[in-house]
Enzyme design. Sequence first.
Site, PDB file in Angstrom:
ATOM      1  N   HIS A  30      -0.348 -11.086  -0.575  1.00 33.59           N
ATOM      2  CA  HIS A  30      -1.014  -9.874  -0.091  1.00 33.59           C
ATOM      3  C   HIS A  30      -1.554  -9.045  -1.255  1.00 33.59           C
ATOM      4  O   HIS A  30      -0.945  -8.992  -2.333  1.00 33.59           O
ATOM      5  CB  HIS A  30      -0.041  -9.037   0.751  1.00 33.59           C
ATOM      6  CG  HIS A  30       0.242  -9.640   2.091  1.00 33.59           C
ATOM      7  ND1 HIS A  30       1.020 -10.767   2.244  1.00 33.59           N
ATOM      8  CD2 HIS A  30      -0.181  -9.291   3.328  1.00 33.59           C
ATOM      9  CE1 HIS A  30       1.073 -11.086   3.524  1.00 33.59           C
ATOM     10  NE2 HIS A  30       0.360 -10.217   4.204  1.00 33.59           N
ATOM     11  N   SER A  79      -8.057  -8.175   5.577  1.00 31.25           N
ATOM     12  CA  SER A  79      -7.446  -7.133   4.752  1.00 31.25           C
ATOM     13  C   SER A  79      -8.438  -6.022   4.444  1.00 31.25           C
ATOM     14  O   SER A  79      -8.093  -4.833   4.451  1.00 31.25           O
ATOM     15  CB  SER A  79      -6.919  -7.732   3.448  1.00 31.25           C
ATOM     16  OG  SER A  79      -5.697  -8.391   3.658  1.00 31.25           O
ATOM     17  N   GLN A  99      -7.818  -2.135   5.461  1.00 32.63           N
ATOM     18  CA  GLN A  99      -7.781  -1.046   4.486  1.00 32.63           C
ATOM     19  C   GLN A  99      -8.885  -0.024   4.760  1.00 32.63           C
ATOM     20  O   GLN A  99      -8.674   1.187   4.624  1.00 32.63           O
ATOM     21  CB  GLN A  99      -7.884  -1.598   3.061  1.00 32.63           C
ATOM     22  CG  GLN A  99      -6.680  -2.446   2.671  1.00 32.63           C
ATOM     23  CD  GLN A  99      -6.446  -2.506   1.176  1.00 32.63           C
ATOM     24  OE1 GLN A  99      -6.833  -1.594   0.447  1.00 32.63           O
ATOM     25  NE2 GLN A  99      -5.786  -3.566   0.711  1.00 32.63           N
ATOM     26  N   PHE A 147       3.153  -3.875  -2.688  1.00 37.43           N
ATOM     27  CA  PHE A 147       3.578  -3.038  -1.565  1.00 37.43           C
ATOM     28  C   PHE A 147       2.823  -3.495  -0.324  1.00 37.43           C
ATOM     29  O   PHE A 147       1.586  -3.545  -0.309  1.00 37.43           O
ATOM     30  CB  PHE A 147       3.253  -1.570  -1.872  1.00 37.43           C
ATOM     31  CG  PHE A 147       3.548  -0.628  -0.739  1.00 37.43           C
ATOM     32  CD1 PHE A 147       4.842  -0.165  -0.510  1.00 37.43           C
ATOM     33  CD2 PHE A 147       2.534  -0.185   0.102  1.00 37.43           C
ATOM     34  CE1 PHE A 147       5.113   0.715   0.527  1.00 37.43           C
ATOM     35  CE2 PHE A 147       2.792   0.700   1.142  1.00 37.43           C
ATOM     36  CZ  PHE A 147       4.086   1.151   1.353  1.00 37.43           C
ATOM     37  N   VAL A 148       3.536  -3.876   0.712  1.00 40.21           N
ATOM     38  CA  VAL A 148       2.919  -4.384   1.941  1.00 40.21           C
ATOM     39  C   VAL A 148       3.215  -3.419   3.078  1.00 40.21           C
ATOM     40  O   VAL A 148       4.377  -3.045   3.314  1.00 40.21           O
ATOM     41  CB  VAL A 148       3.427  -5.794   2.300  1.00 40.21           C
ATOM     42  CG1 VAL A 148       2.732  -6.303   3.567  1.00 40.21           C
ATOM     43  CG2 VAL A 148       3.192  -6.758   1.150  1.00 40.21           C
TER      44      VAL A 148
END
Length: 474
Positions: A370, A387, A391, A422-423
């Site tokens: 990720h 993704s 975002q 950080f996910v």
Amino acid sequence: MTDYPRDLIGYGRVPPQAKWPGGARIAVQFVINYEEGGERNILHGDATSEAFLSEIPGAEPWPGQRHMNMESIYEYGARAGFWRLWRLFTQARMPVTVFGVAHALARNPEALAAMLEARWEIATHGLKWIDYRHVDADEEARQIARAIAIQTELTGTRPLGFYQGRSSVATLDLGAAEQGFVYLSDAYADDLPYWMKGQHGPQLIVPYTLDANDMRFAPGSGFTEGDQFFTYLKDSFDTLYEEGASQPKMLSVGLHCRLAGRPGRSAAVKRFLEYIAAHEQVYVATRLDIARHWIATNPPPGGYQPSRMPRALFVEVFGGIYEHSPHIAEAAHRAGLSPQHDDAAGLAGAMARAALALSDQQKLALIQAHPDLAGKLATAGPLSQASGDEQASAGLDRLTEDERAAFQALNEAYRQKFAMPFVMAVRGRSKGEIRAAFERRLGHSRAEEQVRALAEIDTIARLRLEAHFAARGG
């Protein structure tokens, strides 16, 4: 006539819109058949010499004997013809699909390395370049499996396309039953890809060509001069390009190293490459590119039902649900899917179970797949489409300089402490919520954060599946 096994209707009067990338009017696809070293030969355990697609008029197989002239013609394809075509296409920067016979690829490591260097797609052309019409279906299936195994060992990846060529009545069904092919090409029935009903669900066919093909240079087949070949290719292109103003189509061009690799014929190929390069709105692609585009834009009748999808198709459609981790989709499929998995909730559960079954090392790799939130990747642009959309939905693509600096500092602090990104499932969250979660989770232990990251990844997957099924009315 309801049991008639052939489809003579196809797309009918109005074919589907191909929607080629960039609004292209035509897709052009080049195949280089690599067969030299896989042809019939008593050295290869065959009963006869080869007699197909050569320069020898009236060639016949010689039972129990080597045919030295025939062998030498095939050797030319591997020794000289391949390299002439390789230079021609790499210099023109045109993508190519290789139909590679497994035994032939194994006998020329340098040519195989050149194919990989050029990033050519290598589809399987079977184990040997022989006629399969009298081969028992079980034996043909074994040889298909052996061809896949050899190519996977040679290249590091399994082939996703299949063209037997000298096929049997069972070839298409065997290719579909194997479940690992994104497309099959033992058909010549259309100017566009189409779906067939396979044992495990819809199977994509990317049809091939025997007319826009240098095989017609073989004695008695048609072309005698390079100009004839160029003119035929040009007329085919011009016709489809004109039709493409309203109904874009696909043109396949078939080449062989021992035929088009000869100097007088390669000149015609060069002229054709220059001709299409001078046109706008032309999509030159591999067959796998075309197959993937078709899967994304023209689903089969009834759409994609997970419980009625062969494995390769399922992975193509759902392999991106877990970020850069198609093996999770493959594992979920191999575990078995039923009609209860044909909606977002059911499929999310099946894929979450597959993710849970990963080893600790694989789980960490999943987390590492990720990107940082609002990190350098987001600024540079190489995020996955999903993704990037997620975002953007949280406004992370529209940060002030101060906000970007703050997120960058949080990313660096998090990676320094936990050695992973950080996910967080950010769809529907605000920048403030995300930043607060960042700061709060920095106080956790590494073990706590790994558990939390995996839970967030499952949530991301569920949201992606909900969006997928909602977009298709499912």
